[in-house]
Design a protein around this motif. Structure first.
Motif: not given
Length: 499
Positions: A33-40, A96-104, A106-112, A129-133
């Motif tokens: 579900g996360l990847e659906v929305w991230e690729r979206f 850690g993977s969970y936090r890396a994905v979460l913080y990433g 958040i950065l992507i959403a802020c970038g958009h 921001l999107i590149s970093a996220g």
């Protein structure tokens, strides 16, 4: 260090989760579900980004010429995949993977959200921001999917197939929504839709966190406290210094957009050369492993050639569709950016077919190197196909039938399925054991290099005729694919035990 919810929760999902999602772990639904929305959000934005760059200022665009717009768009892709190499290390050693994905995320959403603001400054801020996220999120979601399964779990391949189907569903839906908004409202409304999509993905990711495996508060291979503090200080100081130097050079007029594009291309070339040199010379790599690295260099370059073509589905092909393709099918009118959705649709439809064909052929199916070679040839044919409708025309007065571009994307989609499945498998099996945890970095470097080369070559788009541009690039890809097939006997012998 303050503790978060993930510190006190159990690190493994409930036992009832194990077969809760089509016979797969329940956590797979959360990550898919996360990847659906991230690729979206990512591909929805990318489908309109080059059109936004090339549109006139009066119409809300940035007024770039076609070649520059495609080059800047490719440079953005280069940056995304270069940062992804660092994202895997940060997850392993610090976050850690969970936090890396979460913080990433958040950065992507802020970038958009930043790109939704109609100013040039916010556009560049948002892309940064999107590149970093994406660099934090992309390499670590697949790692989290792998943690849902035991090593010998026979459901693993089927689980990854469902996961990649989620990726392609997002790739299909994103351009439909952002493209319609960009065409009927404004480009920034399209970017807003991408922001909302990423936000929805983050919400369901956090709500479903109890279904994820290994969501500890620390990294799996965390640095010791003092080295970690030193690494964090160096990262922060380095980021500040780079930002300060870049700002000073930009204000002085030296760091222009063209030079930044060239710099990213240079880094994308140097990084894999250094990476391979380190592996070949490392005392931790055995002679046998070094022998398997040589054929992998060939497959790495084949991936670069194919992805050089594939990534232009969101740059030169979008520009061609906006100026020289009909935007109606059976009387229905649609935005030019909707063509990008065809790629995701074909991959969703064809992936099960390809899997069924390989299963039916069993041991008679082509060797992994031949599958990759076929993918490269299909990529080249997708460009050669565009020579036919663009020949004999000048300017932007002619309109080709929609089926030409749709046919090109069909070839690209099939090629991508062949390359992604075989290429990733070969990467994980051929990489030396001492570098096993960094195999994703190798893959991302091939994507970064493909974008880096694209950032230079697409400058010719609009400067030479369309038949020459697509014909020459397509022919080079076909020749590269044929060369890999010609090298098949050597590759089969040196890639053992990969079949």
């Amino acid at each position: 260090m303050s503790h978060t919810a993930t510190d006190t929760e159990p690190t493994q999902p409930p036992a009832s989760d194990d077969h809760a999602f089509f016979g797969q772990p329940r956590g797979l639904m959360t990550l898919s579900g996360l990847e659906v929305w991230e690729r979206f959000s990512f591909l929805g934005m990318q489908a309109i980004l080059v059109l936004y760059f090339a549109d006139t200022v009066a119409r809300g665009g940035m007024g770039m010429d076609a070649g520059t717009a495609a080059s800047v768009s490719a440079a953005y892709g280069t940056l995304v995949y270069l940062v992804s190499v660092a994202g895997g290390w940060l997850a392993d050693r610090i976050l850690g993977s969970y936090r890396a994905v979460l913080y990433g995320g958040i950065l992507i959403a802020c970038g958009h959200y930043a790109m939704a603001v109609p100013t040039d400054a916010m556009t560049w801020t948002g892309l940064g921001l999107i590149s970093a996220g994406t660099g934090l999120l992309k390499p670590n979601v697949a790692t989290m999917v792998g943690k849902l399964y035991r090593t010998a779990d026979e459901r693993r391949d089927a689980g990854f197939a469902l996961y990649y189907m989620g990726i392609n569903i997002g790739a299909f839906l994103g351009p439909l929504v952002t493209g319609w908004l960009g065409d009927h409202a404004s480009w920034h409304w399209g970017f807003s839709a991408a922001a909302v999509g990423m936000t929805l993905g983050l919400i369901q990711y956090v709500l479903g966190r109890r279904h994820l495996a290994g969501r500890t508060h620390s990294a799996e291979f965390a640095l010791a406290p003092e080295p970690m503090r030193r690494a964090v200080r160096l990262i922060v100081a380095g980021a500040v210094v780079v930002a300060a130097v870049a700002t000073a050079l930009a204000l002085a007029g030296w760091l222009t957009m063209g030079r930044l594009v060239d710099l990213l291309t240079l880094i994308s070339v140097i990084a894999p050369v250094v990476y391979f040199a380190v592996m070949f010379r490392s005392p931790r790599v055995t002679a046998e492993e070094r022998g398997r690295l040589r054929p992998y260099v060939v497959l790495f370059l084949a991936s670069v050639v194919f992805n050089f073509i594939l990534f232009q589905a969101y740059s030169t092909m979008m520009l061609l569709a906006s100026t020289n393709a009909r935007t109606e099918i059976l009387g229905f009118h649609f935005p030019a950016s909707w063509y990008a959705s065809a790629l995701g649709a074909f991959e969703v439809a064809l992936a099960p077919v390809v899997a069924a064909v390989w299963a039916r052929m069993g041991p008679r199916q082509p060797h992994a190197s031949n599958k990759i070679a076929i993918a490269v040839i299909l990529g080249g044919l997708s460009f050669l196909l565009m020579v036919l409708p663009t020949s004999g025309h000048t300017g932007d007065t002619y309109r080709m039938a929609a089926w030409w571009i749709v046919g090109s994307y069909l070839l690209l989609g099939l090629g991508d399925i062949l390359l992604e499945t075989s290429g990733m498998s070969a990467t994980t099996k051929l990489a030396p054991k001492a570098f096993a945890s960094q195999t994703m970095a190798l893959w991302f470097l091939s994507l970064a290099l493909a974008n880096g080369i694209q950032a230079q070559v697409v400058k010719l788009y609009g400067e030479v005729s369309n038949p020459a541009y697509f014909g020459v690039n397509g022919a080079i890809a076909v020749v590269a694919g044929v060369a890999v097939i010609a090298a098949a006997p050597w590759l089969k012998r040196t890639m053992h035990p990969i079949h």
